[in-house]
Design a protein around this motif. Structure first.
Motif, PDB file in Angstrom:
ATOM      1  N   SER A 186     -15.066  21.351  -2.500  1.00 34.55           N
ATOM      2  CA  SER A 186     -16.146  21.026  -1.579  1.00 34.55           C
ATOM      3  C   SER A 186     -15.591  20.255  -0.397  1.00 34.55           C
ATOM      4  O   SER A 186     -14.614  19.507  -0.535  1.00 34.55           O
ATOM      5  CB  SER A 186     -17.218  20.184  -2.281  1.00 34.55           C
ATOM      6  OG  SER A 186     -17.779  20.853  -3.386  1.00 34.55           O
ATOM      7  N   SER A 201     -24.328  22.440  11.067  1.00 32.54           N
ATOM      8  CA  SER A 201     -24.826  23.813  10.993  1.00 32.54           C
ATOM      9  C   SER A 201     -24.377  24.695  12.147  1.00 32.54           C
ATOM     10  O   SER A 201     -24.379  25.919  12.028  1.00 32.54           O
ATOM     11  CB  SER A 201     -26.348  23.809  10.905  1.00 32.54           C
ATOM     12  OG  SER A 201     -26.911  23.241  12.074  1.00 32.54           O
ATOM     13  N   SER A 212     -18.278  29.539   1.126  1.00 31.79           N
ATOM     14  CA  SER A 212     -19.721  29.498   1.356  1.00 31.79           C
ATOM     15  C   SER A 212     -20.066  28.144   1.979  1.00 31.79           C
ATOM     16  O   SER A 212     -19.223  27.246   2.051  1.00 31.79           O
ATOM     17  CB  SER A 212     -20.483  29.706   0.052  1.00 31.79           C
ATOM     18  OG  SER A 212     -20.172  28.686  -0.885  1.00 31.79           O
ATOM     19  N   ARG A 213     -21.291  28.019   2.412  1.00 31.82           N
ATOM     20  CA  ARG A 213     -21.727  26.767   3.016  1.00 31.82           C
ATOM     21  C   ARG A 213     -23.174  26.492   2.671  1.00 31.82           C
ATOM     22  O   ARG A 213     -23.954  27.409   2.445  1.00 31.82           O
ATOM     23  CB  ARG A 213     -21.518  26.791   4.532  1.00 31.82           C
ATOM     24  CG  ARG A 213     -22.374  27.785   5.290  1.00 31.82           C
ATOM     25  CD  ARG A 213     -21.909  27.907   6.743  1.00 31.82           C
ATOM     26  NE  ARG A 213     -22.039  26.634   7.460  1.00 31.82           N
ATOM     27  CZ  ARG A 213     -21.368  26.329   8.568  1.00 31.82           C
ATOM     28  NH1 ARG A 213     -20.501  27.209   9.070  1.00 31.82           N
ATOM     29  NH2 ARG A 213     -21.553  25.174   9.174  1.00 31.82           N
ATOM     30  N   ASN A 252     -25.823  24.267   4.606  1.00 37.61           N
ATOM     31  CA  ASN A 252     -26.064  23.438   5.788  1.00 37.61           C
ATOM     32  C   ASN A 252     -26.973  22.250   5.476  1.00 37.61           C
ATOM     33  O   ASN A 252     -26.873  21.209   6.132  1.00 37.61           O
ATOM     34  CB  ASN A 252     -26.648  24.284   6.910  1.00 37.61           C
ATOM     35  CG  ASN A 252     -25.647  25.249   7.500  1.00 37.61           C
ATOM     36  OD1 ASN A 252     -24.431  25.028   7.425  1.00 37.61           O
ATOM     37  ND2 ASN A 252     -26.136  26.330   8.077  1.00 37.61           N
ATOM     38  N   THR A 265     -22.112  20.827   3.771  1.00 33.60           N
ATOM     39  CA  THR A 265     -20.970  21.067   2.895  1.00 33.60           C
ATOM     40  C   THR A 265     -20.527  22.526   2.956  1.00 33.60           C
ATOM     41  O   THR A 265     -21.360  23.431   2.972  1.00 33.60           O
ATOM     42  CB  THR A 265     -21.319  20.690   1.450  1.00 33.60           C
ATOM     43  OG1 THR A 265     -21.648  19.290   1.391  1.00 33.60           O
ATOM     44  CG2 THR A 265     -20.152  20.946   0.509  1.00 33.60           C
ATOM     45  N   VAL A 266     -19.215  22.697   2.981  1.00 34.00           N
ATOM     46  CA  VAL A 266     -18.603  24.007   2.867  1.00 34.00           C
ATOM     47  C   VAL A 266     -17.823  24.032   1.555  1.00 34.00           C
ATOM     48  O   VAL A 266     -17.243  23.021   1.150  1.00 34.00           O
ATOM     49  CB  VAL A 266     -17.702  24.331   4.074  1.00 34.00           C
ATOM     50  CG1 VAL A 266     -16.583  23.316   4.240  1.00 34.00           C
ATOM     51  CG2 VAL A 266     -17.159  25.743   4.000  1.00 34.00           C
ATOM     52  N   TYR A 267     -17.823  25.183   0.903  1.00 40.90           N
ATOM     53  CA  TYR A 267     -17.200  25.323  -0.407  1.00 40.90           C
ATOM     54  C   TYR A 267     -16.082  26.350  -0.375  1.00 40.90           C
ATOM     55  O   TYR A 267     -16.100  27.281   0.432  1.00 40.90           O
ATOM     56  CB  TYR A 267     -18.234  25.757  -1.449  1.00 40.90           C
ATOM     57  CG  TYR A 267     -19.418  24.835  -1.571  1.00 40.90           C
ATOM     58  CD1 TYR A 267     -20.614  25.116  -0.926  1.00 40.90           C
ATOM     59  CD2 TYR A 267     -19.336  23.670  -2.332  1.00 40.90           C
ATOM     60  CE1 TYR A 267     -21.709  24.271  -1.032  1.00 40.90           C
ATOM     61  CE2 TYR A 267     -20.417  22.817  -2.450  1.00 40.90           C
ATOM     62  CZ  TYR A 267     -21.607  23.119  -1.797  1.00 40.90           C
ATOM     63  OH  TYR A 267     -22.674  22.273  -1.909  1.00 40.90           O
ATOM     64  N   CYS A 305     -10.019  21.113   4.656  1.00 41.53           N
ATOM     65  CA  CYS A 305     -11.015  21.773   5.493  1.00 41.53           C
ATOM     66  C   CYS A 305     -10.835  21.294   6.928  1.00 41.53           C
ATOM     67  O   CYS A 305     -10.273  20.219   7.181  1.00 41.53           O
ATOM     68  CB  CYS A 305     -12.426  21.544   4.991  1.00 41.53           C
ATOM     69  SG  CYS A 305     -12.973  19.843   4.963  1.00 41.53           S
TER      70      CYS A 305
END
Length: 113
Positions: A21, A30, A70-71, A73, A77-79, A95
């Protein structure tokens, strides 16, 4: 102040999965594309893949079919979902906000039997 904080790294056996994460603060998350990079011991930092603000993804050939970005918003968080991990995936994972010098501190992933 913009900050990216990665988490979720660890030591796993080959074939295992991990989900990293990266949570952002201080930016309007976003609207930004986001990217994952990794740096293996003795190697240069290299791109893993990225996700646009609208959710389109792209990956380096070495991780295609195994890693998924994935994210969320709502959570800023972006995964990075990593499946079927291999010893060569061992690296510090970062990241980044593309086209900026905004990086997280990194999280270590070690794949070893």
């Amino acid at each position: 102040q913009v900050q990216l904080v990665e988490s979720g790294g660890g030591v796993v056996q080959p074939g295992a999965s991990l989900k990293l994460s990266c949570t952002a603060s201080g930016i309007r998350f976003s609207i930004y594309n986001m990217a994952w990079y990794r740096q293996a011991p003795g190697a240069k930092r290299a791109r893993v893949g990225s996700i646009t603000s609208s959710g389109s993804t792209s990956y380096e050939d070495s991780v295609k079919g195994r890693f998924t970005i994935s994210r969320d918003n709502a959570k800023n968080t972006v995964y990075l979902q990593m499946n079927n991990l291999k010893p060569e995936d061992t690296a510090v994972y970062y990241c980044k906000v593309p086209l900026t010098n905004i990086w997280g501190q990194g999280t270590q992933v070690t794949v070893s039997s």
